[in-house]
Scaffold this active site. Structure first.
Site, mmCIF file in Angstrom:
data_model
loop_
_atom_site.group_PDB
_atom_site.id
_atom_site.type_symbol
_atom_site.label_atom_id
_atom_site.label_comp_id
_atom_site.label_asym_id
_atom_site.label_seq_id
_atom_site.Cartn_x
_atom_site.Cartn_y
_atom_site.Cartn_z
ATOM 1 N N GLY A 14 1.050 -1.157 -0.026
ATOM 2 C CA GLY A 14 -0.118 0.074 0.096
ATOM 3 C C GLY A 14 0.765 1.150 -0.172
ATOM 4 N N GLY A 16 0.613 5.753 0.133
ATOM 5 C CA GLY A 16 -0.316 6.969 0.368
ATOM 6 C C GLY A 16 0.588 8.077 0.497
ATOM 7 N N PHE A 18 0.727 9.491 3.283
ATOM 8 C CA PHE A 18 1.331 9.311 4.630
ATOM 9 C C PHE A 18 2.726 8.436 4.911
ATOM 10 C CE2 PHE A 18 -0.506 5.495 3.150
ATOM 11 C CZ PHE A 18 0.243 4.483 3.599
ATOM 12 N N GLY A 19 2.828 7.639 3.820
ATOM 13 C CA GLY A 19 4.034 6.525 3.989
ATOM 14 C C GLY A 19 3.619 5.291 3.250
ATOM 15 N N VAL A 21 2.811 0.680 3.141
ATOM 16 C CA VAL A 21 2.447 -0.391 3.873
ATOM 17 C C VAL A 21 3.137 -1.686 3.401
ATOM 18 C CG1 VAL A 21 0.712 -2.032 4.984
ATOM 19 C CG2 VAL A 21 0.324 0.311 4.758
ATOM 20 N N LYS A 37 2.978 -0.661 8.916
ATOM 21 C CA LYS A 37 2.366 0.453 8.215
ATOM 22 C C LYS A 37 3.283 1.648 8.746
ATOM 23 C CE LYS A 37 -1.611 3.575 7.730
ATOM 24 N NZ LYS A 37 -3.044 3.687 8.046
ATOM 25 N N ASP A 140 -13.846 6.504 7.896
ATOM 26 C CA ASP A 140 -13.514 6.187 6.541
ATOM 27 C C ASP A 140 -13.361 4.869 6.201
ATOM 28 O OD1 ASP A 140 -12.078 6.955 4.060
ATOM 29 O OD2 ASP A 140 -9.975 6.734 5.157
HETATM 30 P P1 ADP Z 1 -4.017 4.739 4.443
HETATM 31 O O1 ADP Z 1 -4.239 5.569 5.628
HETATM 32 O O2 ADP Z 1 -2.847 5.372 3.722
HETATM 33 O O3 ADP Z 1 -5.307 4.509 3.706
HETATM 34 P P2 ADP Z 1 -4.182 1.839 5.010
HETATM 35 O O4 ADP Z 1 -3.969 1.496 6.513
HETATM 36 O O5 ADP Z 1 -5.563 2.006 4.627
HETATM 37 O O6 ADP Z 1 -3.315 3.394 4.842
HETATM 38 O O7 ADP Z 1 -3.333 1.056 4.280
HETATM 39 C C1 ADP Z 1 -3.132 1.228 2.807
HETATM 40 C C2 ADP Z 1 -3.220 -0.255 1.921
HETATM 41 O O8 ADP Z 1 -2.344 -1.026 2.500
HETATM 42 C C3 ADP Z 1 -4.678 -0.803 2.350
HETATM 43 O O9 ADP Z 1 -5.719 -0.322 1.255
HETATM 44 C C4 ADP Z 1 -4.336 -2.336 2.071
HETATM 45 O O10 ADP Z 1 -4.367 -2.326 0.584
HETATM 46 C C5 ADP Z 1 -3.011 -2.474 2.598
HETATM 47 N N1 ADP Z 1 -2.927 -2.763 4.143
HETATM 48 C C6 ADP Z 1 -2.894 -1.950 5.245
HETATM 49 N N2 ADP Z 1 -3.100 -2.676 6.327
HETATM 50 C C7 ADP Z 1 -2.888 -3.961 5.921
HETATM 51 C C8 ADP Z 1 -2.943 -5.153 6.735
HETATM 52 N N3 ADP Z 1 -2.906 -5.061 8.144
HETATM 53 N N4 ADP Z 1 -2.962 -6.275 6.100
HETATM 54 C C9 ADP Z 1 -2.739 -6.357 4.577
HETATM 55 N N5 ADP Z 1 -2.897 -5.126 3.891
HETATM 56 C C10 ADP Z 1 -3.152 -4.064 4.520
HETATM 57 MG MG MG Z 2 -6.819 3.442 3.687
HETATM 58 MG MG MG Z 3 -6.105 6.414 6.157
#
Ligand code: ADP
Ligand code: MG
Ligand code: MG
Length: 273
Positions: A14, A16, A18-19, A21, A37, A140
């Protein structure tokens, strides 16, 4: 990959503003996968002094800690730990086996039906119910913030980066910052509108998306006044539930307990799996 503390970092999953994942595995126990993350701290980040912690904590961490206290909810992603310094914070999160985000699951599933949708929506509603009981507003809910495991169809709500502690409302409330296509009309008009009914709107958008493979509204104008086009082959209970979640007046919108008790959740169709 590089090693962060005890973790061997593998693919980026992932990205964004923010950074990022990453998926990673613990060096000490080779098989256990986690998601890391990585959040770069910014001036606008929210810090919370809640639940008796000794100092204010990054809101995303503080809120997840509140949700991690036993008894836990199987439909909310687990926060195992976090590593923090002045410039960044890394959340060490549960990585469910064979999971994908709901938007990919919807795209990849050619035989979607109401039984599968019902299985997913039950779990989403359970996650939201659990948050409400812990005094947390997710803020969200959308298809990229929901993970689905296959073939078991377990659902996990992720990303508490826009969440609020409900106990602080309405004394002061943060601006709603959830995904635009899932944001209800009242929030578009007044971003500080008391947001408890926004969850229900987003739940309706997600159910619509599962059953149609696309969103009902793509811009502010259609969210405000656009017609809701429902597939007429959906069961009348399903159409009824979607319509009631997407009532534009938040005062008239269906309530969470009414969603839970809605007849669609009890229905079984002839082609039930
Ligand atoms: P943001 O706040 O930037 O939206 P997210 O927490 O939604 O960040 O994480 C971005 C993406 O990373 C998610 O849409 C998903 O695809 C992946 N992701 C995040 N956390 C997990 C997790 N615990 N397990 C698997 N995929 C994850
Ligand atoms: Mg998200
Ligand atoms: Mg978010």
């Amino acid at each position: 990959g590089s090693v962060v503390a005890d973790f061997e970092v593998k693919d980026m999953i992932g990205k964004g503003g923010f950074g990022q994942v990453y998926v990673a595995s613990r060096v000490s126990s080779e098989k256990e996968k986690v998601a890391l993350k990585y959040i770069i701290k910014r001036r606008q980040d929210r810090y919370l002094n809640i639940d008796g912690h000794s100092k204010p904590m990054l809101a995303e961490v503080a809120i997840m800690l509140r949700l991690m206290k036993a008894p836990q909810c199987p439909n909310i992603i687990r926060l195992h730990d976090w590593i923090e310094n002045e410039s960044d914070c890394t959340l060490i999160l549960e990585y469910p086996e064979s999971c994908q985000t709901l938007d990919r699951y919807i795209t990849d599933t050619l035989d979607m039906n109401e039984n599968k949708a019902r299985r997913l929506m039950r779990q989403l509603v359970q996650a939201v119910r659990f948050c409400v009981e812990r005094g947390v507003f997710h803020g969200d809910i959308h298809a990229r913030n929901i993970l689905v495991t296959t073939p078991r169809l377990e659902l996990k709500l992720i990303d508490f980066g826009c969440a609020w502690p409900v106990t602080r409302m309405p004394f002061y409330s943060w601006k709603y910052q959830g995904a635009r296509c899932y944001t209800p009309p009242e929030i578009l008009r007044h971003p500080k509108f008391f947001p408890s009914m926004a969850n229900i709107w987003a739940i309706g958008i997600v159910l619509y998306e599962i059953m149609h493979g696309r969103l009902p509204f793509y811009d502010r104008q259609s969210i405000m006044v656009g017609d809701l086009h429902l597939n007429p082959t959906l069961s009348s209970a399903c159409q009824d539930l979607i319509s009631k979640c997407l009532i534009r007046n938040p005062v008239r919108r269906i309530l969470l307990h009414q969603v839970e008790e809605h007849q669609w959740f009890n229905a079984t169709s002839p082609n039930a799996v």
